[in-house]
Enzyme design. Structure first.
Site, short mmCIF file in Angstrom:
data_model
loop_
_atom_site.label_atom_id
_atom_site.label_comp_id
_atom_site.label_asym_id
_atom_site.label_seq_id
_atom_site.Cartn_x
_atom_site.Cartn_y
_atom_site.Cartn_z
N TYR A 91 0.79 -1.42 -0.17
CA TYR A 91 0.14 -0.03 -0.04
C TYR A 91 1.01 1.12 -0.16
O TYR A 91 0.78 2.26 -0.68
CB TYR A 91 -1.05 -0.10 1.19
CG TYR A 91 -1.80 1.34 1.13
CD1 TYR A 91 -2.61 1.40 0.51
CD2 TYR A 91 -1.65 2.05 2.45
CE1 TYR A 91 -3.50 2.72 0.49
CE2 TYR A 91 -2.48 3.17 2.61
CZ TYR A 91 -3.32 3.47 1.87
OH TYR A 91 -4.07 4.72 1.89
N LYS A 98 1.21 4.27 -3.01
CA LYS A 98 0.82 5.80 -2.71
C LYS A 98 1.98 6.49 -3.14
O LYS A 98 1.82 7.66 -3.47
CB LYS A 98 0.45 5.67 -1.54
CG LYS A 98 -1.23 5.20 -0.96
CD LYS A 98 -2.08 6.15 -1.99
CE LYS A 98 -3.48 5.92 -1.55
NZ LYS A 98 -4.43 6.59 -2.17
#
Length: 272
Positions: A169, A173
């Site tokens: 994750y 990002k």
């Protein structure tokens, strides 16, 4: 009056963006979601009749749906264009959320599939979203594209606090932040602000069904944040987060050096 397009408005801070922005009857707010019918039902139940709200189908993993959403948006807004594009939708994978990278060593197929899905949503899908909506942003007055990122995508925070959870994750990002900077490099001269903002650590009920082992991983992460920021008292509410993020994007401008930047809901590099 401002025209907003916000992705991922079905729940969490996305729905809160929709709620707050549409409170001003002069604003026009268009929400993109995967499940249009369910979101329209939720809007009617929780917000009542708000004629300034439009819900469209748009899935970051489906280019055709994004293209159709952009075309539908163009019909709705007409010559006004879009003032703000808020890229809020994203995927927070569960398989890597609570443990370090070593925990992924034996999950070969899960990692390969999870990385593909996460990057398709959080990186590739956002790139398509930006390209499809830039023509409408060019017609708007504010000309701001806001990507909702995360503080755990910051390398300095990761190293300083030794944050080892959520590697996929965080990487997705961090990649999104670079995409935002690349769009800034191209469109800054046309007066379009591209900016990544972390919303802070927000309580959206994501960990309600976590296992005891997962809770331990989460508590370890929160403990590191408390050491990093002694004032930290825990997650903030979606309402608090959205108010803060809106304040940041209202103040931000290309002239003040915000083009392509990655900052927090506090307007700086303090992540909680």
């Amino acid at each position: 009056m401002s025209v907003y397009v916000v992705t991922g408005v079905s729940k969490g801070i996305g729905f809160e963006f929709l709620r707050q922005l549409s409170e001003d009857k002069d604003n026009l707010v268009i929400g993109l979601v995967r499940n249009k019918a369910a979101t329209e039902k939720k809007v009617a139940a929780e917000l009542g009749d708000r004629p300034n709200v439009h819900i469209l189908h748009g899935d970051l993993t489906n280019y055709a749906s994004l293209k159709e959403a952009a075309a539908e948006t163009a019909k709705i807004v007409g010559k006004r264009g879009v003032d703000y594009l808020v890229a809020n939708a994203g995927l927070v994978p569960e398989f890597d959320a609570y443990g370090p990278v070593s925990a992924l060593a034996d999950k070969i197929e899960e990692v390969d599939a999870g990385v593909a899905e996460t990057f398709q949503t959080n990186v590739t899908g956002q790139l398509h979203l930006f390209n499809l909506f830039v023509p409408l942003i060019k017609k708007g007055k504010a000309k701001k594209v806001i990507a909702i990122s995360t503080g755990v995508g910051d390398i300095d925070l990761t190293n300083q606090c030794e944050i080892d959870v959520g590697p996929i994750y965080a990487a997705s990002k961090a990649a999104l932040n670079i995409i935002v900077a690349k769009f800034n490099a191209e469109y800054k001269k046309e007066g379009i602000l591209f900016l990544s903002i972390s919303p802070g650590l927000v309580e959206v009920g994501r960990y309600a069904n976590a296992t005891p082992e997962q809770v331990n991983g989460l508590m370890g992460f929160v403990g590191k944040l408390a050491s990093y920021a002694p004032h930290f008292k825990g997650p903030i509410t979606p309402e608090e987060s959205v108010k803060a993020v809106r304040s940041v994007w209202e103040k931000a401008s290309i002239e003040e050096g915000y083009g392509g930047a990655f900052i927090s809901h506090l307007g700086n590099k303090q992540w909680v």
